[in-house]
Write a protein that holds these residues in place. Structure first.
Motif, PDB file in Angstrom:
ATOM      1  N   LEU A  28      90.673 102.023 -36.622  1.00 40.08           N
ATOM      2  CA  LEU A  28      91.801 101.290 -36.038  1.00 40.08           C
ATOM      3  C   LEU A  28      92.818 102.252 -35.428  1.00 40.08           C
ATOM      4  CD1 LEU A  28      92.386  98.454 -38.669  1.00 40.08           C
ATOM      5  CD2 LEU A  28      91.777  98.141 -36.265  1.00 40.08           C
ATOM      6  N   GLU A  29      93.126 103.338 -36.157  1.00 43.29           N
ATOM      7  CA  GLU A  29      94.068 104.340 -35.634  1.00 43.29           C
ATOM      8  C   GLU A  29      93.551 104.951 -34.334  1.00 43.29           C
ATOM      9  OE1 GLU A  29      96.565 106.170 -39.419  1.00 43.29           O
ATOM     10  OE2 GLU A  29      95.248 107.468 -38.266  1.00 43.29           O
ATOM     11  N   ALA A  30      92.233 105.105 -34.249  1.00 39.93           N
ATOM     12  CA  ALA A  30      91.630 105.742 -33.073  1.00 39.93           C
ATOM     13  C   ALA A  30      91.432 104.770 -31.915  1.00 39.93           C
ATOM     14  CB  ALA A  30      90.304 106.391 -33.451  1.00 39.93           C
ATOM     15  N   GLY A  31      91.759 103.485 -32.137  1.00 31.37           N
ATOM     16  CA  GLY A  31      91.680 102.517 -31.053  1.00 31.37           C
ATOM     17  C   GLY A  31      90.431 101.664 -31.032  1.00 31.37           C
ATOM     18  N   TYR A  32      89.606 101.738 -32.091  1.00 28.18           N
ATOM     19  CA  TYR A  32      88.400 100.899 -32.165  1.00 28.18           C
ATOM     20  C   TYR A  32      88.796  99.565 -32.784  1.00 28.18           C
ATOM     21  CZ  TYR A  32      83.492  99.654 -32.973  1.00 28.18           C
ATOM     22  OH  TYR A  32      82.256  99.034 -32.957  1.00 28.18           O
ATOM     23  N   THR A  33      88.766  98.513 -32.004  1.00 30.58           N
ATOM     24  CA  THR A  33      89.304  97.233 -32.456  1.00 30.58           C
ATOM     25  C   THR A  33      88.232  96.207 -32.831  1.00 30.58           C
ATOM     26  OG1 THR A  33      89.430  96.509 -30.140  1.00 30.58           O
ATOM     27  CG2 THR A  33      91.419  97.484 -31.108  1.00 30.58           C
ATOM     28  N   GLU A  34      86.965  96.516 -32.583  1.00 26.47           N
ATOM     29  CA  GLU A  34      85.904  95.563 -32.935  1.00 26.47           C
ATOM     30  C   GLU A  34      85.742  95.487 -34.448  1.00 26.47           C
ATOM     31  OE1 GLU A  34      82.213  96.006 -30.801  1.00 26.47           O
ATOM     32  OE2 GLU A  34      83.263  96.913 -29.091  1.00 26.47           O
ATOM     33  N   GLU A  35      85.280  94.336 -34.917  1.00 29.52           N
ATOM     34  CA  GLU A  35      85.066  94.136 -36.353  1.00 29.52           C
ATOM     35  C   GLU A  35      83.953  95.059 -36.843  1.00 29.52           C
ATOM     36  OE1 GLU A  35      86.227  92.054 -39.865  1.00 29.52           O
ATOM     37  OE2 GLU A  35      87.047  91.976 -37.845  1.00 29.52           O
ATOM     38  N   ILE A 148      71.509 103.515 -45.163  1.00 36.59           N
ATOM     39  CA  ILE A 148      71.529 103.015 -43.791  1.00 36.59           C
ATOM     40  C   ILE A 148      72.959 102.718 -43.337  1.00 36.59           C
ATOM     41  CG2 ILE A 148      71.229 100.574 -44.401  1.00 36.59           C
ATOM     42  CD1 ILE A 148      69.457 102.390 -41.496  1.00 36.59           C
ATOM     43  N   LYS A 149      73.852 102.415 -44.304  1.00 43.73           N
ATOM     44  CA  LYS A 149      75.248 102.159 -43.943  1.00 43.73           C
ATOM     45  C   LYS A 149      75.886 103.399 -43.314  1.00 43.73           C
ATOM     46  CE  LYS A 149      77.142 103.166 -48.554  1.00 43.73           C
ATOM     47  NZ  LYS A 149      77.920 102.599 -49.694  1.00 43.73           N
ATOM     48  N   ASP A 150      75.411 104.599 -43.681  1.00 38.99           N
ATOM     49  CA  ASP A 150      75.965 105.815 -43.085  1.00 38.99           C
ATOM     50  C   ASP A 150      75.542 105.955 -41.623  1.00 38.99           C
ATOM     51  OD1 ASP A 150      77.431 106.796 -45.280  1.00 38.99           O
ATOM     52  OD2 ASP A 150      75.612 107.579 -46.203  1.00 38.99           O
ATOM     53  N   ARG A 200      72.633  93.765 -44.879  1.00 38.13           N
ATOM     54  CA  ARG A 200      73.397  92.568 -44.532  1.00 38.13           C
ATOM     55  C   ARG A 200      74.803  92.917 -44.044  1.00 38.13           C
ATOM     56  NH1 ARG A 200      73.350  88.069 -49.009  1.00 38.13           N
ATOM     57  NH2 ARG A 200      74.368  86.996 -47.275  1.00 38.13           N
ATOM     58  N   PHE A 201      75.188  92.295 -42.927  1.00 35.36           N
ATOM     59  CA  PHE A 201      76.555  92.369 -42.425  1.00 35.36           C
ATOM     60  C   PHE A 201      77.246  91.083 -42.876  1.00 35.36           C
ATOM     61  CE2 PHE A 201      74.961  95.835 -40.262  1.00 35.36           C
ATOM     62  CZ  PHE A 201      75.831  96.387 -39.333  1.00 35.36           C
ATOM     63  N   ALA A 202      78.171  91.184 -43.810  1.00 32.82           N
ATOM     64  CA  ALA A 202      78.816  89.988 -44.360  1.00 32.82           C
ATOM     65  C   ALA A 202      79.681  89.296 -43.306  1.00 32.82           C
ATOM     66  CB  ALA A 202      79.661  90.365 -45.574  1.00 32.82           C
ATOM     67  N   GLY A 203      79.877  88.002 -43.507  1.00 33.12           N
ATOM     68  CA  GLY A 203      80.745  87.246 -42.605  1.00 33.12           C
ATOM     69  C   GLY A 203      80.148  87.115 -41.217  1.00 33.12           C
ATOM     70  N   ASP A 204      81.027  87.091 -40.214  1.00 29.83           N
ATOM     71  CA  ASP A 204      80.569  86.905 -38.839  1.00 29.83           C
ATOM     72  C   ASP A 204      80.610  88.204 -38.038  1.00 29.83           C
ATOM     73  OD1 ASP A 204      83.269  87.209 -38.765  1.00 29.83           O
ATOM     74  OD2 ASP A 204      83.697  85.445 -37.522  1.00 29.83           O
ATOM     75  N   VAL A 205      80.482  89.335 -38.754  1.00 29.94           N
ATOM     76  CA  VAL A 205      80.504  90.637 -38.088  1.00 29.94           C
ATOM     77  C   VAL A 205      79.243  90.804 -37.246  1.00 29.94           C
ATOM     78  CG1 VAL A 205      80.600  93.137 -38.423  1.00 29.94           C
ATOM     79  CG2 VAL A 205      81.865  91.629 -39.955  1.00 29.94           C
ATOM     80  N   ASN A 206      79.424  91.250 -36.024  1.00 32.25           N
ATOM     81  CA  ASN A 206      78.299  91.466 -35.122  1.00 32.25           C
ATOM     82  C   ASN A 206      77.388  92.582 -35.640  1.00 32.25           C
ATOM     83  OD1 ASN A 206      76.754  91.437 -32.594  1.00 32.25           O
ATOM     84  ND2 ASN A 206      77.804  93.359 -32.148  1.00 32.25           N
ATOM     85  N   LYS A 207      76.087  92.307 -35.664  1.00 31.70           N
ATOM     86  CA  LYS A 207      75.113  93.320 -36.076  1.00 31.70           C
ATOM     87  C   LYS A 207      74.379  93.795 -34.835  1.00 31.70           C
ATOM     88  CE  LYS A 207      71.434  94.188 -39.444  1.00 31.70           C
ATOM     89  NZ  LYS A 207      70.599  93.652 -40.530  1.00 31.70           N
TER      90      LYS A 207
END
Length: 235
Positions: A28-35, A148-150, A200-207
């Motif tokens: 967020l600090e770096a300007g990345y606003t996507e979920e 894989i999360k890394d 799994r990407f929880a919620g409605d986060v784009n995969k």
């Protein structure tokens, strides 16, 4: 979770944070606003001259949370030990529901840190270069299928940060980490894709598609990949 992190930072407990909560603030600090992918725990490091007892850790954390006005109870479910982090549950006292957990490594090599601020909440967390170094170290080994999360996080990081090889190698050395061969990352892409599809990407986060993540990460980290692979990437 950020309220708890702020409470701990404000209390002066010698804890710095790492993991997804820090990455989210960093992006967020770096300007990345996507979920980005969600998490259900807090990861941290406790670094002090004298190793704390588990009782001291619980007491310090509870006192910090109480002082901040956050109504949660700290419960130890795993004491720290050799190569084992301390595990804490943060419990809502009325319902006794575990809202989230916190894993704390004790007196491991001190990470490079910086102060983050997100919506008025300040805390001390791993620096961007430390996060890159930690994630590189993990995916360079055969643990990549369990980490894989890394790979996903390096994809996010690649969108907003430069890859400074000299800084990353210095950070790896100071935190006593090494890079393995990246053999599984490079030669078992099909197995890696299988691990990613199960993640799994929880919620409605784009995969994003696996191909997009894999290609972006491979290009981002190309300067530390084995030289023969670098030549193949450049063709």
């Amino acid at each position: 979770m950020y309220d708890v992190m702020k409470a701990i930072y404000d209390s002066g407990i010698p804890i710095s944070f790492k993991g997804s909560m820090v990455l989210k603030a960093c992006l967020l600090e770096a300007g990345y606003t996507e979920e980005t992918r969600h998490t259900v725990d807090i990861d941290a490091n406790w670094n002090s001259d004298v190793e704390p007892t588990t009782e001291q850790m619980v007491e310090s954390l509870q006192k910090a949370i109480d002082k901040s006005g956050v109504n949660l109870v700290v419960h130890l479910y795993r004491p720290h030990g050799e190569k084992r982090s301390a595990g804490f549950e943060l419990i809502e006292p009325t319902t006794e529901e575990v809202l989230f957990t916190m894993d704390v490594d004790v007196n491991r090599p001190a990470p490079a840190t910086k102060i983050y601020e997100i919506e008025g909440i300040r805390f001390c967390g791993s620096s961007p270069v430390q996060m890159i170094a930690d994630k590189l170290s993990a995916i360079s080994t055969d643990k990549v299928f369990r980490r894989i999360k890394d790979v996903v996080d390096l994809y996010y990081i690649s969108k907003v940060f430069e890859f400074n090889t000299a800084d990353i190698r210095r950070t790896l050395k100071s935190s006593k980490r090494e890079l393995d061969t990246f053999d599984d990352f490079l030669h078992r892409a099909n197995d890696l894709e299988h691990s990613y599809e199960k993640f799994r990407f929880a919620g409605d986060v784009n995969k994003p598609p696996f191909e997009e993540i894999y290609k972006n990460v491979k290009v981002f980290i190309r300067d530390v990949l084995p030289k023969e692979k670098k030549r193949e990437l450049e063709r």
